[in-house]
Design a protein around this motif. Structure first.
Motif, PDB file in Angstrom:
ATOM      1  N   TRP A  31      71.067  39.940  44.670  1.00  0.00           N
ATOM      2  CA  TRP A  31      70.979  40.942  45.729  1.00  0.00           C
ATOM      3  C   TRP A  31      69.720  41.772  45.537  1.00  0.00           C
ATOM      4  N   ALA A  32      69.472  42.647  46.512  1.00  0.00           N
ATOM      5  CA  ALA A  32      68.359  43.598  46.406  1.00  0.00           C
ATOM      6  C   ALA A  32      68.803  44.938  46.953  1.00  0.00           C
ATOM      7  N   ASP A  33      68.241  45.969  46.407  1.00  0.00           N
ATOM      8  CA  ASP A  33      68.552  47.347  46.767  1.00  0.00           C
ATOM      9  C   ASP A  33      68.354  47.639  48.260  1.00  0.00           C
ATOM     10  N   TRP A  34      67.355  47.026  48.873  1.00  0.00           N
ATOM     11  CA  TRP A  34      67.013  47.282  50.272  1.00  0.00           C
ATOM     12  C   TRP A  34      67.780  46.400  51.256  1.00  0.00           C
ATOM     13  N   CYS A  35      68.613  45.478  50.763  1.00  0.00           N
ATOM     14  CA  CYS A  35      69.284  44.469  51.587  1.00  0.00           C
ATOM     15  C   CYS A  35      70.629  44.979  52.110  1.00  0.00           C
ATOM     16  N   MET A  36      70.691  45.270  53.403  1.00  0.00           N
ATOM     17  CA  MET A  36      71.943  45.766  53.992  1.00  0.00           C
ATOM     18  C   MET A  36      73.069  44.724  53.946  1.00  0.00           C
ATOM     19  N   PRO A  37      72.818  43.440  54.241  1.00  0.00           N
ATOM     20  CA  PRO A  37      73.905  42.455  54.100  1.00  0.00           C
ATOM     21  C   PRO A  37      74.437  42.378  52.662  1.00  0.00           C
ATOM     22  N   CYS A  38      73.554  42.563  51.689  1.00  0.00           N
ATOM     23  CA  CYS A  38      73.981  42.569  50.282  1.00  0.00           C
ATOM     24  C   CYS A  38      74.955  43.712  50.034  1.00  0.00           C
ATOM     25  N   LYS A  39      74.627  44.859  50.590  1.00  0.00           N
ATOM     26  CA  LYS A  39      75.491  46.026  50.419  1.00  0.00           C
ATOM     27  C   LYS A  39      76.814  45.849  51.152  1.00  0.00           C
ATOM     28  N   ALA A  40      76.770  45.123  52.277  1.00  0.00           N
ATOM     29  CA  ALA A  40      77.987  44.906  53.067  1.00  0.00           C
ATOM     30  C   ALA A  40      78.989  44.016  52.334  1.00  0.00           C
ATOM     31  N   ILE A  41      78.504  42.999  51.634  1.00  0.00           N
ATOM     32  CA  ILE A  41      79.413  42.059  50.971  1.00  0.00           C
ATOM     33  C   ILE A  41      79.778  42.502  49.548  1.00  0.00           C
ATOM     34  N   PRO A  43      81.398  45.050  48.227  1.00  0.00           N
ATOM     35  CA  PRO A  43      82.790  45.425  47.930  1.00  0.00           C
ATOM     36  C   PRO A  43      83.733  44.223  47.835  1.00  0.00           C
ATOM     37  N   ARG A  44      83.480  43.180  48.628  1.00  0.00           N
ATOM     38  CA  ARG A  44      84.318  41.972  48.566  1.00  0.00           C
ATOM     39  C   ARG A  44      84.100  41.245  47.238  1.00  0.00           C
ATOM     40  N   PHE A  45      82.844  41.186  46.783  1.00  0.00           N
ATOM     41  CA  PHE A  45      82.543  40.564  45.491  1.00  0.00           C
ATOM     42  C   PHE A  45      83.206  41.356  44.367  1.00  0.00           C
ATOM     43  N   ALA A  46      83.120  42.680  44.446  1.00  0.00           N
ATOM     44  CA  ALA A  46      83.728  43.548  43.431  1.00  0.00           C
ATOM     45  C   ALA A  46      85.243  43.377  43.392  1.00  0.00           C
ATOM     46  N   LYS A  47      85.878  43.273  44.541  1.00  0.00           N
ATOM     47  CA  LYS A  47      87.333  43.103  44.625  1.00  0.00           C
ATOM     48  C   LYS A  47      87.740  41.765  44.018  1.00  0.00           C
ATOM     49  N   LEU A  48      86.975  40.730  44.333  1.00  0.00           N
ATOM     50  CA  LEU A  48      87.261  39.406  43.785  1.00  0.00           C
ATOM     51  C   LEU A  48      87.144  39.419  42.262  1.00  0.00           C
ATOM     52  N   ALA A  49      86.111  40.051  41.746  1.00  0.00           N
ATOM     53  CA  ALA A  49      85.924  40.159  40.300  1.00  0.00           C
ATOM     54  C   ALA A  49      87.068  40.946  39.667  1.00  0.00           C
ATOM     55  N   GLU A  50      87.463  42.009  40.315  1.00  0.00           N
ATOM     56  CA  GLU A  50      88.537  42.858  39.807  1.00  0.00           C
ATOM     57  C   GLU A  50      89.870  42.108  39.763  1.00  0.00           C
ATOM     58  N   ASP A  51      90.103  41.269  40.772  1.00  0.00           N
ATOM     59  CA  ASP A  51      91.367  40.530  40.863  1.00  0.00           C
ATOM     60  C   ASP A  51      91.383  39.252  40.028  1.00  0.00           C
ATOM     61  N   ASN A  52      90.247  38.895  39.438  1.00  0.00           N
ATOM     62  CA  ASN A  52      90.132  37.650  38.684  1.00  0.00           C
ATOM     63  C   ASN A  52      91.032  37.662  37.451  1.00  0.00           C
ATOM     64  N   THR A  53      91.807  36.599  37.295  1.00  0.00           N
ATOM     65  CA  THR A  53      92.673  36.479  36.123  1.00  0.00           C
ATOM     66  C   THR A  53      92.261  35.301  35.237  1.00  0.00           C
ATOM     67  N   ASN A  54      91.203  34.606  35.600  1.00  0.00           N
ATOM     68  CA  ASN A  54      90.729  33.449  34.845  1.00  0.00           C
ATOM     69  C   ASN A  54      89.722  33.915  33.794  1.00  0.00           C
TER      70      ASN A  54
END
Length: 118
Positions: A31-41, A43-54
């Motif tokens: 990702w990049a700091d200036w990338c709005m699509p990066c910022k949009a996705i 939270p979904r990446f963070a949630k997936l990482a948080e829910d990971n049990t593997n």
């Protein structure tokens, strides 16, 4: 926007160590700091990482700093053929096994696909 479930990779050495971890698959959000699509996705990446049990699945982020030609992320982006962001790459034993790009990526399906390759 990382949490405790996501490793923020800040050096080339850290990157190499993580992607070469025996028995581990690393999923990296480029990702990049200036990338709005990066910022949009993010939270979904963070949630997936948080829910990971593997325990064999590691979630990480690499901020691309292309404006700095000698920054370590430039060669990594070139090696992995990252030409647009956000870009998600799964690596195992130091090799890219799968990738997806864009803010519309179904991250759950991507992770399932990666895990099916084990």
């Amino acid at each position: 926007m990382a949490n405790d479930s996501i490793t923020v990779i800040e050096t080339a050495e850290q990157y190499q160590e993580l992607i070469n971890s025996p028995g581990k698959t690393t999923i990296i959000d480029f990702w990049a700091d200036w990338c709005m699509p990066c910022k949009a996705i993010a939270p979904r990446f963070a949630k997936l990482a948080e829910d990971n049990t593997n325990d064999n699945l590691v979630f990480a982020k690499v901020e691309l700093k292309m404006e700095e030609a000698d920054h370590w992320t430039g060669p990594v982006a070139n090696e992995l053929k990252i030409v647009s962001i956000p870009h998600f790459v799964a690596l195992r034993d130091g090799k890219k096994i799968e990738s997806q790009k864009g803010a519309q990526v179904n991250l759950v399906a991507f992770v399932s696909q990666v895990q099916a390759l084990e």
